[in-house]
Structures are given as structure tokens and as C-alpha cells.
Write a protein that holds these residues in place. Structure first.
Motif, short mmCIF file in Angstrom:
data_model
loop_
_atom_site.label_atom_id
_atom_site.label_comp_id
_atom_site.label_asym_id
_atom_site.label_seq_id
_atom_site.Cartn_x
_atom_site.Cartn_y
_atom_site.Cartn_z
N MET A 101 0.83 -1.21 0.00
CA MET A 101 0.00 0.00 0.00
C MET A 101 0.87 1.26 0.00
SD MET A 101 -3.18 0.91 0.01
CE MET A 101 -4.23 2.31 0.34
N ALA A 102 1.95 1.21 0.79
CA ALA A 102 2.84 2.36 0.85
C ALA A 102 3.49 2.61 -0.49
CB ALA A 102 3.92 2.14 1.92
N ALA A 103 3.84 1.49 -1.18
CA ALA A 103 4.46 1.63 -2.49
C ALA A 103 3.48 2.26 -3.46
CB ALA A 103 4.93 0.28 -3.02
N THR A 104 2.20 1.89 -3.37
CA THR A 104 1.19 2.47 -4.25
C THR A 104 1.03 3.95 -4.00
OG1 THR A 104 0.03 0.37 -4.25
CG2 THR A 104 -1.21 2.28 -4.99
N ASN A 105 1.00 4.33 -2.72
CA ASN A 105 0.87 5.74 -2.38
C ASN A 105 2.06 6.54 -2.88
OD1 ASN A 105 -1.57 5.29 -1.12
ND2 ASN A 105 -0.66 5.08 0.94
N GLN A 106 3.28 5.97 -2.72
CA GLN A 106 4.48 6.67 -3.17
C GLN A 106 4.45 6.86 -4.67
OE1 GLN A 106 6.77 8.15 -1.52
NE2 GLN A 106 8.14 8.60 -3.22
N THR A 107 4.03 5.80 -5.40
CA THR A 107 3.96 5.90 -6.86
C THR A 107 2.97 6.95 -7.29
OG1 THR A 107 4.54 3.55 -7.02
CG2 THR A 107 3.59 4.57 -8.97
N SER A 108 1.82 7.02 -6.57
CA SER A 108 0.79 7.99 -6.95
C SER A 108 1.24 9.42 -6.73
CB SER A 108 -0.50 7.73 -6.14
OG SER A 108 -0.26 8.00 -4.76
N LEU A 109 2.25 9.63 -5.85
CA LEU A 109 2.74 10.98 -5.60
C LEU A 109 3.72 11.44 -6.67
CD1 LEU A 109 3.28 10.83 -1.72
CD2 LEU A 109 1.45 11.99 -2.96
N GLN A 110 4.18 10.52 -7.50
CA GLN A 110 5.09 10.86 -8.58
C GLN A 110 4.30 10.97 -9.88
OE1 GLN A 110 7.87 7.66 -8.52
NE2 GLN A 110 8.96 8.40 -6.72
N PRO A 111 4.53 12.01 -10.66
CA PRO A 111 3.81 12.14 -11.93
C PRO A 111 4.24 11.04 -12.90
CG PRO A 111 5.54 13.78 -11.78
CD PRO A 111 5.48 13.10 -10.44
N SER A 112 3.29 10.54 -13.68
CA SER A 112 3.64 9.51 -14.66
C SER A 112 4.51 10.10 -15.77
CB SER A 112 2.37 8.90 -15.25
OG SER A 112 1.58 9.91 -15.87
N SER A 113 4.27 11.37 -16.09
CA SER A 113 5.08 12.04 -17.11
C SER A 113 5.23 13.51 -16.75
CB SER A 113 4.45 11.88 -18.50
OG SER A 113 3.19 12.52 -18.54
N LEU A 114 6.23 14.13 -17.34
CA LEU A 114 6.51 15.55 -17.12
C LEU A 114 6.38 16.29 -18.45
CD1 LEU A 114 9.65 15.30 -14.81
CD2 LEU A 114 7.29 15.70 -14.11
N LEU A 115 5.93 17.53 -18.37
CA LEU A 115 5.78 18.37 -19.55
C LEU A 115 6.90 19.40 -19.57
CD1 LEU A 115 3.96 19.13 -22.01
CD2 LEU A 115 2.84 20.78 -20.49
N CYS B 269 2.80 15.71 -5.76
CA CYS B 269 1.43 16.24 -5.65
C CYS B 269 0.84 16.69 -7.00
CB CYS B 269 1.38 17.41 -4.65
SG CYS B 269 2.04 17.00 -3.02
N GLY B 270 1.17 15.98 -8.04
CA GLY B 270 0.59 16.29 -9.34
C GLY B 270 1.32 17.35 -10.14
N HIS B 271 2.34 17.97 -9.56
CA HIS B 271 3.11 18.99 -10.31
C HIS B 271 3.94 18.29 -11.39
CE1 HIS B 271 3.00 21.45 -6.32
NE2 HIS B 271 1.85 21.46 -6.95
N SER B 272 3.79 18.71 -12.62
CA SER B 272 4.45 17.99 -13.71
C SER B 272 4.95 18.89 -14.83
CB SER B 272 3.48 16.95 -14.30
OG SER B 272 2.33 17.59 -14.81
#
Length: 316
Positions: A1-15, A171-174
Motif C-alpha cells: 500500500m505504501a508503495a502504491t501511495n508513493q507511486t501515486s505521488l510521482q507524476p507519470s510524465s513531465l511536460l 502532488c501532481g506537479h508535472s
């Protein structure tokens, strides 16, 4: 669960936004950047081919030039293709993992190149100040060990940076206002305290390229002191010419790179587009000019490169 939360805090891609403030000029800026990159590829590949195929060039000075060419190819190829894609509006996105990979290779190649420039300064110091001991001190084996040390040093400095960025929540910043990913550019997207990143970045800059610049400066002071003690005017001019070419290379490499680094931390009043423009110049201008400067200044390399070009033309 912690790994999932950590992954969700990282953006999948950056612009990557490119050069903010110069968007209307990006298509035009792409032309000189593309030409400089092509010149860097051609010059460094040609230099590597000449050194690899000519046994008489398998000496420490030329081996250092080959290492410098490899570092230049990695530095420019890690950044310029993506920058051109942004300028031409082909692709502005980069996955978070790809961004970390790009950042890693940019900084690894920069630190490795700085270490190689220090080794080249040491090579010139021994050649000018202790010419009779040069062949016994600077052997091909020692040059190879210095090259390995440059790689190990750069990897050891940069691996912690990857983990320092990986631990941060974003936190979604990308959106990255740059043409490529660098340590502080990524860290500033985080919604957490980045003091550790700032201090680690400052420490590694002062202890790697910073120390290198000081030691290179000391070596050239000693070289110039030895040069002006020579009785032969021709020998003085030859030594000064060699040192001046090295000094030009180092100024082109360190000045925009260190300006970009310190602007990230202290240059809040520096226009952003100036910062980004200089940050792009240091990854393409030295790789383009290094093979030109060393080929023009070194008669042996100049002749061997001419022979390679002549043989290639004859084969066609």
C-alpha cells in the motif's frame, strides 16, 4: 500500500515547456542548435575514429582527448535531441523515469568531463614542468585508470541524487520550464522540503567541479611560471599556445554550466529565458568546439584527421 501511495505521488510524465519567454523564436533557435549538434557528432566521432585507428595516437594526451569526446557525445546526445523535439513541437512529454535517467546521464557526463579536464591539466603540467619524467609518469595505463576514476567518481556523486528525487512527493506537479531535466528543476516540483537536495547539490558542485576548477587553475599557474623561465622564445610561444587552447575549452565549459547551477539557487533576478538559453549552450557549444580547437591546435591530430577524411574521400 505504501508503495502504491508513493507511486501515486510521482507524476507519470513531465511536460517540458522549452524556453519560456522565447517561444516565438524556438523554431529559429532550433536551426543553430541542430547545426551545432550535428557538428559535435561529426567532430567527436571523427576524432575518436582517428585516435582509435592510429596506433601512434595511443598516448595519454590523445587518450584523454578520446575520453573527452565520449563525454561530449553523451552530454549533447542526452539533451539536444529532446530539446529539438520541443522546439519543433514534436514531443514535449517525458516519463518521470525517463526524466530521472536523462538527469542522471547529463550530470554524470558533466562531472566525468570535468574530471577529464583536470586530468588533461595534470598531463600538461607534467609535460611542461617535468618533461624528462613525462614518459614514466604519464603512461597509457595511468590514463586508463584516470578515465575509470572519472566514471566511478561521477556515478558515486550522482546516484544519491536519483534517490533524493525519488523520495519526494510531487502532488501532481508535472510542468518543467526547461528543455531538459536537471536535479534542481525536478526538485522544485516537489510539494515537500527540498533542503537536503539543495545542500547536497551545493556540496557536490563545490567538491567536484568546484575543486576541479581550483586545481586546474593552480596547474596552469605553475605551467605559466615554468614557461616564462624558458630561454627559448619559440618554446614559450608553443607552451602558451597549448595552454591557451585548454583555457578556452575550460572557460566555455565551466562558465555557462556554473552560471546555470548558481542561478537555480541564487539568481532569482536573472531572466528565466537567459538562464535556459545558457543552460542549453553549455551542453552543445563545448562538444562542438572541443574537437575543432584540439584538431586545429595539434598538428599530429590535424594530420591524422586529414588522412581519415582523405581516405574516406578516396574510398568513395
Amino acid at each position: 500500500m505504501a508503495a502504491t501511495n508513493q507511486t501515486s505521488l510521482q507524476p507519470s510524465s513531465l511536460l517540458l515547456l522549452g524556453m519560456e519567454g522565447l517561444e516565438h523564436l524556438q523554431a529559429w533557435l532550433s536551426i543553430p542548435f541542430c547545426l551545432m549538434y550535428l557538428a559535435a557528432l561529426l567532430g567527436n566521432v571523427l576524432l575518436l575514429f582517428a585516435i582509435a585507428t592510429e596506433r601512434s595516437l595511443h598516448q595519454p594526451m590523445y587518450l584523454f582527448l578520446a575520453m573527452l569526446a565520449v563525454a561530449d557525445l553523451v552530454l549533447s546526445s542526452s539533451t539536444v535531441p529532446k530539446a529539438l523535439a520541443i522546439f519543433w513541437s514534436f514531443s514535449r512529454e517525458l516519463s518521470f523515469h525517463a526524466c530521472l535517467t536523462q538527469m542522471f546521464f547529463i550530470h554524470v557526463s558533466f562531472i566525468a568531463e570535468s574530471t577529464i579536464l583536470l586530468a588533461m591539466a595534470f598531463d600538461r603540467y607534467v609535460a611542461v614542468c617535468h618533461p624528462l619524467r613525462y614518459a614514466t609518469v604519464l603512461t597509457p595505463l595511468l590514463a586508463a585508470k584516470m578515465g575509470l576514476a572519472a566514471i566511478v567518481r561521477s556515478f558515486c556523486v550522482m546516484l544519491p541524487t536519483v534517490f533524493l528525487l525519488w523520495r519526494l512527493p510531487y502532488c501532481g506537479h508535472s510542468v518543467v520550464p526547461h528543455t531538459y531535466c536537471e536535479h534542481m528543476g525536478i526538485a522544485r516540483l516537489a510539494c515537500a522540503n527540498i533542503s537536503l537536495n539543495i545542500w547536497y547539490g551545493l556540496a557536490t558542485t563545490l567538491l567536484s567541479p568546484g575543486v576541479d576548477v581550483v586545481l586546474i587553475g593552480v596547474s596552469y599557474v605553475l605551467i605559466l611560471r615554468a614557461v616564462f623561465r624558458l630561454s627559448s622564445r619559440d618554446a614559450q610561444l608553443k607552451a602558451v599556445g597549448t595552454c591557451s587552447s585548454h583555457a578556452c575549452v575550460m572557460l566555455m565549459f565551466y562558465t555557462p554550466a556554473l552560471f546555470s547551477f548558481f542561478t537555480h539557487r541564487f539568481g532569482r533576478h536573472v531572466p528565466h529565458h537567459i538562464h535556459i538559453l545558457l543552460a542549453n549552450l553549455y551542453v552543445v557549444l563545448p562538444p562542438m568546439l572541443n574537437p575543432i580547437i584540439y584538431t586545429m591546435k595539434n598538428r599530429v591530430i590535424r594530420e591524422k584527421v586529414s588522412q581519415v577524411l582523405f581516405r574516406t574521400g578516396q574510398a568513395r
